[in-house]
Scaffold this motif. Structure first.
Motif, short mmCIF file in Angstrom:
data_model
loop_
_atom_site.label_atom_id
_atom_site.label_comp_id
_atom_site.label_asym_id
_atom_site.label_seq_id
_atom_site.Cartn_x
_atom_site.Cartn_y
_atom_site.Cartn_z
N GLU A 55 0.88 -1.48 0.16
CA GLU A 55 -0.05 -0.11 -0.31
C GLU A 55 0.82 1.74 0.42
OE1 GLU A 55 -4.83 -0.91 1.95
OE2 GLU A 55 -2.07 -0.97 3.41
N LEU A 56 0.56 2.19 -0.95
CA LEU A 56 1.34 4.14 -0.96
C LEU A 56 1.02 4.88 -0.19
CD1 LEU A 56 4.05 4.70 -2.71
CD2 LEU A 56 2.25 5.27 -4.03
N PHE A 57 1.59 5.98 0.59
CA PHE A 57 0.68 6.57 1.16
C PHE A 57 1.24 7.62 1.08
CE2 PHE A 57 -0.77 2.61 3.44
CZ PHE A 57 -1.74 3.24 4.08
N ASP A 58 1.31 8.97 1.31
CA ASP A 58 1.24 10.03 0.82
C ASP A 58 2.07 10.82 2.45
OD1 ASP A 58 2.51 13.04 0.24
OD2 ASP A 58 0.21 13.72 -0.49
N THR A 59 3.27 11.04 2.61
CA THR A 59 4.07 11.29 4.13
C THR A 59 3.77 12.97 3.54
OG1 THR A 59 6.03 12.00 2.86
CG2 THR A 59 6.40 9.49 3.35
N PRO A 63 6.98 9.78 -1.33
CA PRO A 63 5.70 8.55 -1.12
C PRO A 63 6.32 7.65 0.79
CG PRO A 63 6.31 7.98 -3.04
CD PRO A 63 7.03 9.65 -2.35
N ALA A 64 5.66 6.05 1.00
CA ALA A 64 6.22 6.27 1.54
C ALA A 64 5.23 4.32 1.31
CB ALA A 64 5.97 6.22 2.85
N MET A 65 5.66 3.23 1.69
CA MET A 65 5.39 2.32 0.80
C MET A 65 4.76 0.95 2.75
SD MET A 65 5.78 -1.05 -1.54
CE MET A 65 5.42 -2.95 -0.72
N LYS A 66 3.59 0.91 2.42
CA LYS A 66 3.59 0.09 3.63
C LYS A 66 3.81 -1.31 3.02
CE LYS A 66 1.83 2.94 6.89
NZ LYS A 66 0.91 3.36 7.93
N ASN A 72 16.13 3.71 11.43
CA ASN A 72 15.92 4.12 10.61
C ASN A 72 14.33 4.51 9.64
OD1 ASN A 72 18.15 3.61 9.24
ND2 ASN A 72 17.43 1.31 9.28
N LEU A 73 14.20 5.26 9.19
CA LEU A 73 12.92 5.67 8.05
C LEU A 73 12.06 4.66 7.11
CD1 LEU A 73 13.49 9.90 7.08
CD2 LEU A 73 12.36 8.82 9.27
N TYR A 74 12.70 4.44 6.37
CA TYR A 74 12.35 3.11 5.98
C TYR A 74 13.59 1.58 6.49
CZ TYR A 74 10.21 6.21 2.54
OH TYR A 74 10.10 7.74 2.33
N GLU A 75 13.03 1.00 5.58
CA GLU A 75 13.27 -0.63 6.16
C GLU A 75 13.62 -1.12 4.39
OE1 GLU A 75 15.59 -3.60 7.62
OE2 GLU A 75 14.37 -2.08 9.14
N ARG A 76 15.03 -1.34 4.44
CA ARG A 76 15.50 -2.58 2.70
C ARG A 76 14.72 -3.45 3.11
NH1 ARG A 76 21.31 -1.28 1.70
NH2 ARG A 76 21.75 -3.22 2.27
N MET A 77 14.60 -4.08 2.51
CA MET A 77 14.00 -5.30 2.18
C MET A 77 13.86 -6.65 0.55
SD MET A 77 9.93 -4.97 3.06
CE MET A 77 9.74 -7.15 2.39
N LEU A 110 4.94 7.79 8.92
CA LEU A 110 5.74 7.99 8.68
C LEU A 110 4.81 8.45 7.29
CD1 LEU A 110 8.18 9.54 7.15
CD2 LEU A 110 8.29 6.91 6.03
N GLY A 111 3.47 7.18 6.86
CA GLY A 111 2.77 7.80 5.52
C GLY A 111 1.61 7.78 6.42
N LYS A 112 0.76 9.10 5.09
CA LYS A 112 -0.62 9.86 5.92
C LYS A 112 -1.65 9.17 5.70
CE LYS A 112 2.54 13.55 9.01
NZ LYS A 112 3.88 12.06 8.61
N GLU A 113 -1.10 9.63 3.95
CA GLU A 113 -2.55 9.29 3.14
C GLU A 113 -2.20 8.55 2.42
OE1 GLU A 113 -4.81 12.19 0.28
OE2 GLU A 113 -3.92 13.08 1.35
#
Length: 282
Positions: A34-38, A43-46, A81-86, A109-112
């Motif tokens: 799922e993609l979110f606007d920060t 963006p940030a992905m979950k 970390n803000l992000y995890e690399r996986m 981090l991801g809001k909308e």
């Protein structure tokens, strides 16, 4: 190694220069999530099995990976970390790949939520520019269809014929009466018509292409008009490709009518030959 990018690292986005020496494997790629606007311009992905996030897949080396880590402020084994690399599974028109992806680690981090999972489309819908370029390669080349739908005024500004390199046009969407046109990223060339449409024309195209029904999704490609490259042109790409099948005669006629005298003679002949090969009696 491979990396999937979905935000500012994509082509023509602000941080894409970090990938200038990388090799593009697929411009049309996706991953479960799922993609979110920060709210910070990226963006940030979950992780999620419920949605899809669209982006691009690249082959990179260790030097590029280090630059990406710096951009994402990622350090191995650091807790804040803000992000995890996986490692994740990435899907393309040419099969599945295993590659790296940066996903949200910092809670909140991801809001909308970006419901369609595409950062470029999200920005377009938010900006609402007065006009946009649209590349038609199938029945949308046919002006008669626009006239019947009483939307010809939205498509009256024709920039001209152009080429989409790296993609072939095939009939990979399955309707009740046969196949419909699609582009597949396989290294071929597709010719079509470039329209300069007002923003409101986008909503007609969404409806016509079944965007909200999961038929075709909006995507962005670079096309060539003569030797001029026109970046980030809107077009449509089938979500779930099926084995190629012959289109109905009325649809085949729309494509031929819309392309005759506009695309190159060689490409028009190829369109005819492909329809005959599939069993259309023209």
């Amino acid at each position: 190694m491979k990396v999937f990018v979905y935000g500012t690292l994509r082509k023509h986005e602000g941080n894409h220069a970090l990938l200038k020496s990388a090799v593009l494997i697929a411009q049309q790629a996706w991953i479960y999530g799922e993609l979110f606007d920060t709210g910070y311009g990226y963006p940030a992905m979950k992780r999620s099995e419920q949605g899809k996030v669209y982006g691009e897949l690249y082959e990179i080396d260790q030097a590029i990976l280090s630059k990406l880590d710096d951009l994402e402020e990622y350090k191995a084994d650091r807790e804040d970390n803000l992000y995890e690399r996986m490692e994740a599974q990435i899907f393309t028109d040419n099969g599945e790949y295993s590659g790296l992806v940066y996903i949200e680690k910092k809670e909140g981090l991801g809001k909308e939520l970006i419901p369609h999972g595409d950062w470029k489309l999200y920005q377009l819908l938010n900006k609402k520019p007065a006009s946009i370029y649209y590349f038609a390669y199938g029945s949308c080349m046919d002006v008669e269809r626009f006239e019947k739908a009483q939307v010809a005024h939205l498509f009256e500004k024709v920039a001209g014929a152009c080429k989409l390199e790296g993609y072939s046009m095939k009939y990979l969407f399955s309707a009740n009466d046969g196949g419909r046109a699609d582009i597949i990223e396989d290294g071929g060339v597709t010719e079509g018509i470039l329209y300069d449409i007002p923003f409101q024309g986008l909503y007609y195209l969404f409806d016509r292409e079944g965007f909200n029904l999961g038929w075709y999704r909006p995507t962005f490609v670079d096309v060539k008009m003569s030797e001029t490259l026109i970046p980030d042109v809107l077009t449509f790409h089938v979500y779930k490709k099926q084995p190629e099948s012959a289109p109905p005669l009325h649809y085949a006629k729309e494509i031929l009518r819309g392309s005759k005298g506009r695309v190159s003679p060689g490409y028009y002949q190829k369109l005819e030959e492909e329809l005959v090969r599939l069993g259309c009696k023209l």
